[in-house]
Design a protein around this motif. Sequence first.
Motif, PDB file in Angstrom:
ATOM      1  N   MET A   1       0.848  -1.198   0.000  1.00 32.01           N
ATOM      2  CA  MET A   1       0.000   0.000   0.000  1.00 32.01           C
ATOM      3  C   MET A   1       0.877   1.238   0.000  1.00 32.01           C
ATOM      4  O   MET A   1       1.682   1.438   0.913  1.00 32.01           O
ATOM      5  CB  MET A   1      -0.909   0.008   1.224  1.00 32.01           C
ATOM      6  CG  MET A   1      -1.822   1.214   1.260  1.00 32.01           C
ATOM      7  SD  MET A   1      -2.910   1.228   2.676  1.00 32.01           S
ATOM      8  CE  MET A   1      -3.811   2.746   2.326  1.00 32.01           C
ATOM      9  N   ASP A   2       0.714   2.072  -1.012  1.00 35.48           N
ATOM     10  CA  ASP A   2       1.451   3.327  -1.122  1.00 35.48           C
ATOM     11  C   ASP A   2       0.808   4.350  -0.188  1.00 35.48           C
ATOM     12  O   ASP A   2      -0.344   4.743  -0.385  1.00 35.48           O
ATOM     13  CB  ASP A   2       1.397   3.825  -2.564  1.00 35.48           C
ATOM     14  CG  ASP A   2       2.182   5.108  -2.787  1.00 35.48           C
ATOM     15  OD1 ASP A   2       2.677   5.691  -1.807  1.00 35.48           O
ATOM     16  OD2 ASP A   2       2.284   5.532  -3.952  1.00 35.48           O
ATOM     17  N   PRO A   3       1.535   4.812   0.846  1.00 34.62           N
ATOM     18  CA  PRO A   3       0.921   5.752   1.794  1.00 34.62           C
ATOM     19  C   PRO A   3       0.955   7.204   1.327  1.00 34.62           C
ATOM     20  O   PRO A   3       0.310   8.055   1.954  1.00 34.62           O
ATOM     21  CB  PRO A   3       1.798   5.581   3.034  1.00 34.62           C
ATOM     22  CG  PRO A   3       3.149   5.264   2.470  1.00 34.62           C
ATOM     23  CD  PRO A   3       2.898   4.432   1.245  1.00 34.62           C
ATOM     24  N   TYR A   4       1.656   7.508   0.242  1.00 33.07           N
ATOM     25  CA  TYR A   4       1.898   8.917  -0.081  1.00 33.07           C
ATOM     26  C   TYR A   4       0.662   9.693  -0.513  1.00 33.07           C
ATOM     27  O   TYR A   4       0.535  10.882  -0.153  1.00 33.07           O
ATOM     28  CB  TYR A   4       3.047   9.043  -1.088  1.00 33.07           C
ATOM     29  CG  TYR A   4       4.367   8.901  -0.370  1.00 33.07           C
ATOM     30  CD1 TYR A   4       4.906   9.963   0.352  1.00 33.07           C
ATOM     31  CD2 TYR A   4       5.041   7.689  -0.349  1.00 33.07           C
ATOM     32  CE1 TYR A   4       6.101   9.818   1.055  1.00 33.07           C
ATOM     33  CE2 TYR A   4       6.234   7.538   0.347  1.00 33.07           C
ATOM     34  CZ  TYR A   4       6.754   8.604   1.047  1.00 33.07           C
ATOM     35  OH  TYR A   4       7.925   8.466   1.750  1.00 33.07           O
ATOM     36  N   PRO A   5      -0.292   9.112  -1.248  1.00 34.00           N
ATOM     37  CA  PRO A   5      -1.532   9.875  -1.493  1.00 34.00           C
ATOM     38  C   PRO A   5      -2.235  10.273  -0.197  1.00 34.00           C
ATOM     39  O   PRO A   5      -2.815  11.358  -0.101  1.00 34.00           O
ATOM     40  CB  PRO A   5      -2.376   8.898  -2.317  1.00 34.00           C
ATOM     41  CG  PRO A   5      -1.378   8.026  -3.005  1.00 34.00           C
ATOM     42  CD  PRO A   5      -0.270   7.849  -2.003  1.00 34.00           C
ATOM     43  N   LEU A   6      -2.138   9.419   0.822  1.00 32.79           N
ATOM     44  CA  LEU A   6      -2.746   9.718   2.116  1.00 32.79           C
ATOM     45  C   LEU A   6      -1.954  10.795   2.843  1.00 32.79           C
ATOM     46  O   LEU A   6      -2.518  11.743   3.399  1.00 32.79           O
ATOM     47  CB  LEU A   6      -2.822   8.456   2.971  1.00 32.79           C
ATOM     48  CG  LEU A   6      -3.814   7.364   2.617  1.00 32.79           C
ATOM     49  CD1 LEU A   6      -3.588   6.780   1.220  1.00 32.79           C
ATOM     50  CD2 LEU A   6      -3.777   6.244   3.658  1.00 32.79           C
ATOM     51  N   VAL A   7      -0.632  10.636   2.846  1.00 27.55           N
ATOM     52  CA  VAL A   7       0.239  11.601   3.513  1.00 27.55           C
ATOM     53  C   VAL A   7      -0.020  13.010   2.994  1.00 27.55           C
ATOM     54  O   VAL A   7      -0.115  13.979   3.767  1.00 27.55           O
ATOM     55  CB  VAL A   7       1.718  11.210   3.315  1.00 27.55           C
ATOM     56  CG1 VAL A   7       2.650  12.347   3.735  1.00 27.55           C
ATOM     57  CG2 VAL A   7       2.048   9.942   4.099  1.00 27.55           C
ATOM     58  N   LYS A   8      -0.186  13.149   1.683  1.00 23.23           N
ATOM     59  CA  LYS A   8      -0.379  14.465   1.076  1.00 23.23           C
ATOM     60  C   LYS A   8      -1.713  15.095   1.467  1.00 23.23           C
ATOM     61  O   LYS A   8      -1.849  16.331   1.430  1.00 23.23           O
ATOM     62  CB  LYS A   8      -0.273  14.352  -0.443  1.00 23.23           C
ATOM     63  CG  LYS A   8       1.117  13.997  -0.930  1.00 23.23           C
ATOM     64  CD  LYS A   8       1.142  13.765  -2.434  1.00 23.23           C
ATOM     65  CE  LYS A   8       2.523  13.372  -2.909  1.00 23.23           C
ATOM     66  NZ  LYS A   8       2.555  13.085  -4.376  1.00 23.23           N
ATOM     67  N   ARG A   9      -2.696  14.271   1.846  1.00 26.01           N
ATOM     68  CA  ARG A   9      -4.007  14.802   2.216  1.00 26.01           C
ATOM     69  C   ARG A   9      -4.110  15.218   3.678  1.00 26.01           C
ATOM     70  O   ARG A   9      -5.007  15.977   4.050  1.00 26.01           O
ATOM     71  CB  ARG A   9      -5.099  13.766   1.912  1.00 26.01           C
ATOM     72  CG  ARG A   9      -5.363  13.539   0.437  1.00 26.01           C
ATOM     73  CD  ARG A   9      -6.661  12.785   0.230  1.00 26.01           C
ATOM     74  NE  ARG A   9      -6.639  11.434   0.738  1.00 26.01           N
ATOM     75  CZ  ARG A   9      -6.404  10.348  -0.015  1.00 26.01           C
ATOM     76  NH1 ARG A   9      -6.129  10.488  -1.310  1.00 26.01           N
ATOM     77  NH2 ARG A   9      -6.431   9.134   0.507  1.00 26.01           N
ATOM     78  N   ILE A  10      -3.236  14.699   4.508  1.00 20.77           N
ATOM     79  CA  ILE A  10      -3.358  14.927   5.947  1.00 20.77           C
ATOM     80  C   ILE A  10      -2.965  16.356   6.298  1.00 20.77           C
ATOM     81  O   ILE A  10      -1.889  16.830   5.936  1.00 20.77           O
ATOM     82  CB  ILE A  10      -2.508  13.900   6.723  1.00 20.77           C
ATOM     83  CG1 ILE A  10      -3.140  12.503   6.604  1.00 20.77           C
ATOM     84  CG2 ILE A  10      -2.361  14.296   8.194  1.00 20.77           C
ATOM     85  CD1 ILE A  10      -2.339  11.393   7.220  1.00 20.77           C
ATOM     86  N   ARG A  11      -3.839  17.034   7.025  1.00 26.25           N
ATOM     87  CA  ARG A  11      -3.611  18.413   7.464  1.00 26.25           C
ATOM     88  C   ARG A  11      -3.375  18.502   8.965  1.00 26.25           C
ATOM     89  O   ARG A  11      -3.097  19.588   9.488  1.00 26.25           O
ATOM     90  CB  ARG A  11      -4.802  19.295   7.076  1.00 26.25           C
ATOM     91  CG  ARG A  11      -5.055  19.366   5.574  1.00 26.25           C
ATOM     92  CD  ARG A  11      -3.943  20.130   4.877  1.00 26.25           C
ATOM     93  NE  ARG A  11      -4.136  20.227   3.434  1.00 26.25           N
ATOM     94  CZ  ARG A  11      -3.582  19.411   2.553  1.00 26.25           C
ATOM     95  NH1 ARG A  11      -2.778  18.423   2.970  1.00 26.25           N
ATOM     96  NH2 ARG A  11      -3.800  19.549   1.262  1.00 26.25           N
ATOM     97  N   LEU A  12      -3.478  17.414   9.660  1.00 25.37           N
ATOM     98  CA  LEU A  12      -3.278  17.393  11.104  1.00 25.37           C
ATOM     99  C   LEU A  12      -1.832  17.718  11.458  1.00 25.37           C
ATOM    100  O   LEU A  12      -0.927  17.448  10.668  1.00 25.37           O
ATOM    101  CB  LEU A  12      -3.604  16.001  11.660  1.00 25.37           C
ATOM    102  CG  LEU A  12      -5.043  15.522  11.574  1.00 25.37           C
ATOM    103  CD1 LEU A  12      -5.098  14.014  11.808  1.00 25.37           C
ATOM    104  CD2 LEU A  12      -5.893  16.258  12.608  1.00 25.37           C
TER     105      LEU A  12
END
Length: 294
Positions: free
Chosen positions: A215-226
């Motif tokens: 699972m590539d986490p980078y699309p998720l990482v880029k969305r996180i604003r926390l």
Amino acid sequence: MNGKGQPTEKRFQQGGRDLCYFEWGDPDDQTILMVHATGFHARCWDKTIAALPSGYHIIALDQQGHGRSSKPESLSDWGKAGGDVCALVAGLDINNIIGVGHSMGAHVMVQVADAMPERFARLLLIDPTIMEPRAYQNPPDVADMEPVSRRRNDWKSPDVMFAAFKGRYPFNLWQPDVLMDYCQYGLLPADDEQGFILACPPILEASVYEGIYSMDPYPLVKRIRLPVTILRAQMGSDDVTPVRDFASSPTWPGLVNVFSNAQEVHIPELSHFMPMQDPERIAHFIAGESGVSA
């Protein structure tokens, strides 16, 4: 409800999931949600939790295939681990969470925070198993995991396991009381009631490593604003990959720059097993008392 002494052991069962989790403190206080690393279990956090200041509600879970949670056939799909924790968070209806994940558990915490950001206050990612982006686009060959799958699985007692591990690298880096927790709660009674077996079967632990690029986490990482704090440990040599050298950091040094609101603390004097070496320091970071704003 128990305080900072022994936790209450509970189970979460939903949609075929059977997760064990441990709970400390008052549910009316802010929740710290803790997700352990591959091959470990919830009670590896005990000494970190003991070092936290009062006033927190703490949940530490055994991921599927680990501890006292159910044992699926494989753990090679890392995305399923995120789904399990999302279901737990929704099922328990917890909010204002400080999300704490170690190693693969930090990858899982990224998945959960991306799926339900409104439930989180901030994240502490302890040496996350998140490699450089190109590794997920063109995955390298995963190191041979046969040594992991063939780990010794039968033990006479936790004390015997402790004696076998205490002088062995990298366990000799750990605080002895943390290693004892790892042994005491990392064994389950054998089916024949003669001794104990590992709570994370070696074949399942190996399957986690085999799915490290699943699972590539980078699309998720880029969305996180926390707000995110990354703790990064010592780096290994250039010719030893983090998958093989379990004590060196698997975290890509550029990860902090991909998050929109992150800071990194590089702690080169600690190995990948930060919570096992220095639980008191990790507790300070969880509580935002490290001298670095979290």
